[in-house]
Scaffold this active site. Structure first.
Site, short mmCIF file in Angstrom:
data_model
loop_
_atom_site.label_atom_id
_atom_site.label_comp_id
_atom_site.label_asym_id
_atom_site.label_seq_id
_atom_site.Cartn_x
_atom_site.Cartn_y
_atom_site.Cartn_z
N GLN A 80 0.87 -1.26 0.19
CA GLN A 80 0.47 -0.56 0.14
C GLN A 80 0.61 1.13 -0.22
O GLN A 80 0.60 2.30 -0.32
CB GLN A 80 -1.10 0.25 1.29
N GLU A 103 -6.91 6.22 -14.20
CA GLU A 103 -7.39 4.75 -13.53
C GLU A 103 -7.67 4.41 -11.75
O GLU A 103 -5.40 4.97 -11.71
CB GLU A 103 -7.36 4.17 -14.22
P1 DGT Z 1 -9.90 -2.75 -14.35
O1 DGT Z 1 -9.78 -2.65 -15.90
O2 DGT Z 1 -11.85 -2.35 -14.24
O3 DGT Z 1 -10.57 -4.85 -14.61
O4 DGT Z 1 -9.15 -2.68 -13.67
P2 DGT Z 1 -8.51 -3.74 -13.00
O5 DGT Z 1 -9.11 -5.05 -12.21
O6 DGT Z 1 -7.63 -4.77 -13.69
O7 DGT Z 1 -7.66 -2.93 -12.10
P3 DGT Z 1 -7.67 -2.60 -9.89
O8 DGT Z 1 -7.41 -1.62 -9.62
O9 DGT Z 1 -9.72 -3.06 -9.57
O10 DGT Z 1 -6.84 -3.74 -9.87
C1 DGT Z 1 -5.82 -4.55 -10.29
C2 DGT Z 1 -5.28 -5.36 -9.17
O11 DGT Z 1 -4.88 -4.82 -8.04
C3 DGT Z 1 -6.11 -5.89 -8.38
O12 DGT Z 1 -5.83 -7.14 -8.24
C4 DGT Z 1 -6.65 -5.26 -7.14
C5 DGT Z 1 -5.13 -4.63 -6.93
N1 DGT Z 1 -5.60 -3.66 -6.59
C6 DGT Z 1 -5.58 -2.17 -6.83
N2 DGT Z 1 -5.26 -1.01 -6.53
C7 DGT Z 1 -4.80 -1.86 -4.37
C8 DGT Z 1 -4.66 -1.35 -4.15
O13 DGT Z 1 -4.84 -0.60 -3.60
N3 DGT Z 1 -4.83 -1.74 -2.37
C9 DGT Z 1 -4.27 -3.95 -3.02
N4 DGT Z 1 -4.89 -4.60 -1.43
N5 DGT Z 1 -4.77 -4.01 -4.32
C10 DGT Z 1 -4.58 -3.47 -5.11
#
Ligand code: DGT
Length: 230
Positions: A80, A103
């Protein structure tokens, strides 16, 4: 029509040395944030800042995302703190265009992901306190300039299926309960506004729709983003 509006906007941006109209794209894991950003690639000169997942997967050779998923109690704090650094970098990046689409943000990192780790006891209260103080300091001392939040609202079971289908290696063991918890935290932050402050007006889009229908839904925001920016 959209292109015409955009040309007016560019002219406006050139004449004023205004900061860009900044839009945060938020939503659960797998809600289609990347697809949403790609939709806007067609608009000339718009700046898209996609989430720095690749940086999280390779920091001087270390995959922090993987370490965090494999042992959250050990790596949650480290992960984090690096997420916050990369997000702050995106918030601060200047753009040559009048609109900037980002994003995620420092806000969702704090109000959704860190909050989850705090409530579930993954973070030691002292670790949480340090992250919280960093967030408050940045929030109070550095102008983050957010104009609009686009919330891609989804149903947890729908994104859970998408996550399984896309099979990103680090996410293999993500349980539905985690997705449900993140959903609730997004709702608390952006819709019911229970626990956290919201830095800008929120446009809610139905992101459960499949790819054949989602373009129409995305178009609703085109109008809002371009008109509001002028
Ligand atoms: P999309 O395009 O809506 O499918 O977006 P994603 O799923 O590629 O992007 P996101 O931000 O929801 O998540 C990417 C990965 O990183 C996912 O495994 C969750 C993780 N993630 C993102 N931001 C954080 C954070 O601040 N903390 C934690 N623990 N995980 C995070």
């Amino acid at each position: 029509k959209i292109l015409l509006q955009y040309k007016v906007l560019r002219l406006h941006h050139k004449m004023n040395t205004n900061k860009p109209f900044t839009v945060l794209v938020e939503g659960n894991i797998g809600s289609g944030k990347t697809t949403f950003l790609e939709h806007f690639r067609q608009i000339e000169d718009i700046t898209l800042l996609t989430e720095p997942v690749e940086e999280w997967r390779n920091l001087q050779g270390w995959n922090l995302l993987d370490l965090m998923y494999k042992d959250p109690a050990k790596w949650g704090m480290t992960f984090q703190s690096y997420v916050a650094l990369t997000m702050l970098d995106m918030h601060r990046r200047s753009t040559p265009t009048p609109i900037k689409l980002m994003e995620r943000s420092l806000y969702s990192a704090r109000y959704c992901f860190v909050e989850h780790m705090h409530r579930s006891g993954i973070l030691h209260p002292a670790q949480f306190a340090v992250l919280d103080e960093w967030f408050k300091f940045i929030h109070n001392q550095i102008q983050l300039d957010v104009d609009l939040i686009v919330y891609l609202k989804t149903t947890p079971s729908v994104v859970y299926e998408r996550i399984k289908k896309r099979a990103r290696s680090e996410e293999q063991c993500v349980p539905l309960s985690y997705i449900e918890e993140l959903h609730k935290l997004h709702e608390d932050w952006l819709v019911t506004r229970q626990h956290a402050e919201c830095p800008a007006p929120v446009l809610v889009l139905d992101a459960d729709l499949d790819l054949s229908q989602i373009t129409e839904e995305y178009k609703k925001s085109e109008h809002q983003i371009l008109r509001k920016a002028v």
